[in-house]
Design a protein around this motif. Structure first.
Motif, mmCIF file in Angstrom:
data_model
loop_
_atom_site.group_PDB
_atom_site.id
_atom_site.type_symbol
_atom_site.label_atom_id
_atom_site.label_comp_id
_atom_site.label_asym_id
_atom_site.label_seq_id
_atom_site.Cartn_x
_atom_site.Cartn_y
_atom_site.Cartn_z
ATOM 1 N N LEU A 1 -10.849 90.192 15.219
ATOM 2 C CA LEU A 1 -12.080 90.234 14.431
ATOM 3 C C LEU A 1 -13.250 89.541 15.120
ATOM 4 O O LEU A 1 -14.396 89.959 14.962
ATOM 5 C CB LEU A 1 -11.835 89.624 13.054
ATOM 6 N N LEU A 2 -12.976 88.499 15.881
ATOM 7 C CA LEU A 2 -14.053 87.775 16.556
ATOM 8 C C LEU A 2 -14.527 88.448 17.842
ATOM 9 O O LEU A 2 -15.684 88.316 18.217
ATOM 10 C CB LEU A 2 -13.602 86.351 16.894
ATOM 11 N N HIS A 3 -13.629 89.156 18.512
ATOM 12 C CA HIS A 3 -13.952 89.658 19.849
ATOM 13 C C HIS A 3 -14.135 91.169 19.917
ATOM 14 O O HIS A 3 -14.211 91.724 21.009
ATOM 15 C CB HIS A 3 -12.873 89.223 20.836
ATOM 16 N N THR A 4 -14.190 91.836 18.768
ATOM 17 C CA THR A 4 -14.396 93.284 18.778
ATOM 18 C C THR A 4 -15.461 93.650 17.752
ATOM 19 O O THR A 4 -15.785 92.866 16.877
ATOM 20 C CB THR A 4 -13.092 94.048 18.451
ATOM 21 N N GLU A 5 -15.956 94.855 17.860
ATOM 22 C CA GLU A 5 -16.983 95.345 16.937
ATOM 23 C C GLU A 5 -16.395 96.148 15.782
ATOM 24 O O GLU A 5 -17.117 96.593 14.904
ATOM 25 C CB GLU A 5 -17.983 96.230 17.698
ATOM 26 N N GLU A 6 -15.107 96.364 15.805
ATOM 27 C CA GLU A 6 -14.436 97.152 14.772
ATOM 28 C C GLU A 6 -13.460 96.257 14.024
ATOM 29 O O GLU A 6 -13.258 95.106 14.378
ATOM 30 C CB GLU A 6 -13.655 98.306 15.421
ATOM 31 N N GLY A 7 -12.830 96.808 13.030
ATOM 32 C CA GLY A 7 -11.777 96.097 12.327
ATOM 33 C C GLY A 7 -10.485 96.178 13.111
ATOM 34 O O GLY A 7 -10.475 96.493 14.299
ATOM 35 N N ALA A 8 -9.398 95.892 12.440
ATOM 36 C CA ALA A 8 -8.089 95.899 13.089
ATOM 37 C C ALA A 8 -7.061 96.508 12.145
ATOM 38 O O ALA A 8 -7.243 96.526 10.929
ATOM 39 C CB ALA A 8 -7.686 94.477 13.459
ATOM 40 N N ARG B 1 -1.694 96.875 7.173
ATOM 41 C CA ARG B 1 -2.957 96.544 6.529
ATOM 42 C C ARG B 1 -4.104 96.813 7.499
ATOM 43 O O ARG B 1 -4.027 96.497 8.667
ATOM 44 C CB ARG B 1 -2.970 95.091 6.122
ATOM 45 N N ARG B 2 -5.189 97.386 6.961
ATOM 46 C CA ARG B 2 -6.424 97.552 7.730
ATOM 47 C C ARG B 2 -7.332 96.398 7.338
ATOM 48 O O ARG B 2 -7.514 96.122 6.159
ATOM 49 C CB ARG B 2 -7.106 98.874 7.406
ATOM 50 N N VAL B 3 -7.867 95.732 8.327
ATOM 51 C CA VAL B 3 -8.767 94.609 8.104
ATOM 52 C C VAL B 3 -10.152 95.050 8.555
ATOM 53 O O VAL B 3 -10.321 95.548 9.668
ATOM 54 C CB VAL B 3 -8.311 93.361 8.902
ATOM 55 N N GLY B 4 -11.121 94.877 7.687
ATOM 56 C CA GLY B 4 -12.480 95.318 7.982
ATOM 57 C C GLY B 4 -13.154 94.488 9.060
ATOM 58 O O GLY B 4 -12.801 93.338 9.315
#
Length: 135
Positions: free
Chosen positions: A59-66, A14-17
């Motif tokens: 999600l909290l510590h990056t500027e991109e999704g996962a 799954r890609r998370v935005g």
């Protein structure tokens, strides 16, 4: 969530935005469904907790999704969370005064049978494994 796919092989992606914290409960439910009755009693609960921690951190510590990948086999569950931010996470001992922050990797380190971080030129994968109790 942008992409949803479950394959017959016991693998799920799954890609998370970016900053989509509403996706975390969905990821937990999907991992629980994938794991089903696999492993020792309580394995699904641990898997749910740990994937929740890793996705929330990404999600909290990056500027991109996962990108989240879970693979279940008779002897092992492996979950990988890839983000695209530089730097490697470091587990730290949670301090009581710090509210709920700082406990994610501490939980992974203490509850997973194995875990680690793999650096890539663009980001990293934080992963954990749980043993299924079968040989």
């Amino acid at each position: 969530m942008n992409t949803r796919r479950q394959e017959r092989s016991g693998r799920w992606h799954r890609r998370v935005g970016r900053a989509d914290l509403t996706a975390v409960p969905e990821v937990r439910r999907a991992v629980r469904a994938l794991v089903g009755q696999w492993g020792e009693p309580g394995s699904a609960d641990v898997a749910e907790l740990l994937v929740s921690e890793l996705v929330t951190n990404a999600l909290l510590h990056t500027e991109e999704g996962a990108l989240v990948t879970a693979t279940v086999a008779p002897a092992r569950l492996r979950v990988e969370v890839r983000d695209f931010a530089p730097g490697l996470p470091e587990p730290r001992v949670a301090v009581a005064d710090e509210s709920a922050h700082g406990r994610g990797l501490f939980l992974v380190e203490n509850l997973a049978d194995a875990w680690g971080v793999q650096a890539y030129p663009a980001g990293k994968v934080v992963w954990f494994e749980l043993d299924g109790g079968q040989t």
